[in-house]
Design a protein around this motif. Structure first.
Motif, PDB file in Angstrom:
ATOM      1  N   UNK A 301      -3.657  -6.782   8.545  1.00  0.00           N
ATOM      2  CA  UNK A 301      -3.989  -5.678   7.624  1.00  0.00           C
ATOM      3  C   UNK A 301      -2.997  -4.528   7.822  1.00  0.00           C
ATOM      4  N   UNK A 302      -2.679  -4.220   9.048  1.00  0.00           N
ATOM      5  CA  UNK A 302      -1.747  -3.118   9.323  1.00  0.00           C
ATOM      6  C   UNK A 302      -0.365  -3.406   8.729  1.00  0.00           C
ATOM      7  N   UNK A 307       3.372  -1.035   4.248  1.00  0.00           N
ATOM      8  CA  UNK A 307       4.195  -1.002   3.032  1.00  0.00           C
ATOM      9  C   UNK A 307       3.569  -0.116   1.958  1.00  0.00           C
ATOM     10  N   UNK A 308       2.585   0.692   2.363  1.00  0.00           N
ATOM     11  CA  UNK A 308       1.954   1.611   1.409  1.00  0.00           C
ATOM     12  C   UNK A 308       0.954   0.915   0.504  1.00  0.00           C
ATOM     13  N   UNK A 414     -10.999   7.038   8.605  1.00  0.00           N
ATOM     14  CA  UNK A 414     -10.048   6.293   7.766  1.00  0.00           C
ATOM     15  C   UNK A 414      -9.118   7.237   7.009  1.00  0.00           C
ATOM     16  N   UNK A 415      -9.717   8.301   6.454  1.00  0.00           N
ATOM     17  CA  UNK A 415      -8.897   9.225   5.669  1.00  0.00           C
ATOM     18  C   UNK A 415      -7.894   9.931   6.584  1.00  0.00           C
ATOM     19  N   UNK A 419      -3.900   9.962   6.318  1.00  0.00           N
ATOM     20  CA  UNK A 419      -3.177  11.227   6.234  1.00  0.00           C
ATOM     21  C   UNK A 419      -2.043  11.233   7.263  1.00  0.00           C
ATOM     22  N   UNK A 420      -2.393  10.813   8.463  1.00  0.00           N
ATOM     23  CA  UNK A 420      -1.458  10.767   9.584  1.00  0.00           C
ATOM     24  C   UNK A 420      -0.280   9.850   9.257  1.00  0.00           C
ATOM     25  N   UNK A 421      -0.615   8.705   8.606  1.00  0.00           N
ATOM     26  CA  UNK A 421       0.461   7.741   8.307  1.00  0.00           C
ATOM     27  C   UNK A 421       1.084   7.988   6.931  1.00  0.00           C
TER      28      UNK A 421
END
Ligand code: B12
Ligand code: SF4
Length: 463
Positions: A301-302, A307-308, A414-415, A419-421
């Motif tokens: 999943x990561x 890849x956005x 999750x949000x 945001x971090x990524x």
């Protein structure tokens, strides 16, 4: 010659009114099958597509048609028969096609003038010709279409009230999971439309966002993946400029080039059927494919998300191997895998599936007053006898699953991670809030379901 092509609504699903809120545009999806039929219809026919999900029109006030074509998933069958009865009373011939007509031929035959089973490309023009001469046959069987015969769908016929356009690039699936009708209906052979047709069709879609309806956009074998890469390259080269979402299997994550090309071609999100958090569950539904190569779901999943691309995970509860606590366990697994959204459904025997045959032979189909009960075959109501759950028990598992995955702390986590990524945090927030909002609506639906069907289901307390 006037032709109406109708997509009937199921009020238990179509609770949205697009006029009431712009956000509801994100919850209605175009009936692509009818748009494809329209794409094969000669110009002498004046075609209108009616999607009842946008609101049912005043049929008696509409001019009498020369032919009515109705599509239906199983969950739409009741309404399909009501609409058919109306037009037949007017003297207009009615033909029905699609998945339900194919899987329940006798039931449908009793209620319409003509039935098209299978994919319609090979027979639709003949149906129209026969209708024109008043000589419709009772049944036409399209079987599996020649994939290069799939025409460009008529994207111009529906009003601009949908957030997503729709397109199909492949048909068929070799995996034949026990609960799914795709292999029976569209065949085990994975068939891919010619890439230039697909690119041209993307360019004909007016919406900026598109749902690719394929059951598995990238396929399972090396040659399928190679074709998917060619398609993505062609889309990027033609600069189709759409953001699209699609269904894929988890092997999508295994090829960095594929992921990079998909993102470049506009892929914004994927739906992946994880089905069960346990290997026993995957074996029961026949999807051991998910476990090949010692799969690490979290890492997979990561890789996709890097890849956005957002990942929506789909799970089923109510399997014979599921025990009390499965709701919470599913939510924990989905959180551990790191999916952006979770969609959990009740195990539902749909006609034409292996699961249907099994449950029918074991007398485990609890809601079986057909056709009336088809409206509950939305996968959002428990319609069967589950091995380890009463009716109330399985509903509580679902509520616990959704409540746990969409709890405020988990949504914030999750949000924050997105945001971090720098990975679409706003879309992630809106998606999560929308699913959380649905929990209240679902609970009301369960209460109504138990009130209306409670007497019939009192005895349903597992197998
Ligand atoms: C896109 C899609 C959706 C969209 C629907 C968009 C829409 N309004 O059509 C959304 C996301 C809303 C959706 C929802 C659901 N879906 Co859905 N969905 C699909 C999917 C992936 C593709 C359908 C599609 O567009 N195919 C492309 C077109 C071109 O093919 P087609 O519709 O089959 O049409 C061809 C033929 O069938 C025929 N035909 C069709 N209609 C007619 C009518 C006439 C008159 C004629 C002559 C021929 C004809 O001609 C066409 C050209 O060959 C299918 C899987 C699949 N491969 O079919 C599942 C599928 C149809 N869904 C399924 C299910 C169970 C559901 C849900 C009940 C549950 C869920 N959560 O998924 C809900 C119910 C919605 C409701 N209103 O009741 C099942 C249906 C099984 C069944 N027996 O009903 C399928 C088959 C997937 C599966 N796992 O088995 N779905
Ligand atoms: S659930 Fe998906 S993978 Fe399984 S048979 Fe259906 S389309 Fe194929």
């Amino acid at each position: 010659m006037r032709l109406y092509l109708i997509n009937p609504s199921n009020p238990l699903v179509s609770i949205v009114n697009v006029k009431e809120s712009r956000w509801n545009r994100y919850r209605v999806w175009k009936p692509l099958g009818l748009m494809v039929l329209a794409g094969m219809t000669p110009p002498e026919w004046e075609v209108s597509i009616v999607d009842e999900n946008l609101g049912a029109p005043d049929y008696p006030a509409m001019p009498r048609p020369d032919l009515v074509g109705i599509t239906a998933f199983t969950s739409q069958a009741n309404r399909a028969y009501e609409v058919a009865a109306h037009f037949r009373r007017q003297g207009a011939p009615v033909v029905m096609g699609g998945i339900h007509a194919t899987m329940r031929l006798d039931e449908v035959m009793e209620r319409v003038d003509s039935v098209v089973t299978g994919e319609a490309e090979g027979v639709w023009r003949q149906v129209l010709e026969d209708a024109k001469h008043g000589s419709l046959k009772r049944r036409y069987d399209g079987g599996l279409a020649e994939i290069s015969d799939v025409p460009l769908a008529r994207h111009d016929l529906l009003p601009a009230r949908y957030a997503f356009g729709a397109i199909q690039t492949t048909r068929g699936c070799p995996l034949n999971c026990s609960f799914c009708s795709v292999t029976t209906f569209n065949g085990a052979r994975y068939r891919q439309r010619p890439i230039p047709d697909v690119v041209r069709e993307f360019q004909a879609i007016r919406e900026k966002r598109v749902l690719v309806v394929d059951d598995n956009l990238v396929g399972t074998r090396p040659e399928h993946i190679a074709r998917a890469k060619d398609l993505f390259r062609a889309m990027a080269q033609a600069n189709v400029r759409k953001e699209w979402v699609a269904q894929v299997t988890i092997n999508f994550a295994d090829d960095e080039d594929l992921l990079a090309l998909a993102a470049k071609a506009g892929c914004g999100g994927v739906f992946i059927g994880f089905e069960s958090p346990t290997p026993e569950g995957l074996a029961e539904v026949g999807k051991k494919f998910n476990l090949l190569k010692g799969r690490d779901f979290r890492a997979s999943v990561r890789r996709i998300q890097r890849h956005g691309i957002l990942v929506v995970g789909s799970f089923i509860i109510g399997l014979d191997v599921d025990e009390p606590g499965i709701g919470r366990r599913t939510a924990d697994a989905a959180s551990q895998y790191g999916v952006d959204n979770l969609n959990t459904l009740f195990l539902t025997p749909l006609p034409g599936t292996r699961l249907w045959d099994q449950m029918e032979s074991e007398n485990r189909i609890a809601l079986s007053a057909f056709p009336e009960d088809w409206r509950y075959y939305t996968l959002t109501f428990p319609v069967a006898r589950y091995k380890h759950f009463s009716l109330d028990g399985i509903i509580q598992e679902m509520i616990s699953c959704d409540g746990s995955f969409y709890s405020v702390p988990r949504i914030l986590r999750r949000v924050w991670a997105n945001l971090w990524r720098r990975r679409k945090p706003l879309i992630s927030l809106l998606g999560n809030l929308s699913y959380r909002g649905n929990i209240r609506v679902n609970c009301q639906a369960y209460t109504d379901f138990k009130r209306q069907q409670g007497n019939r289901l009192d005895g349903v307390s597992g197998v």
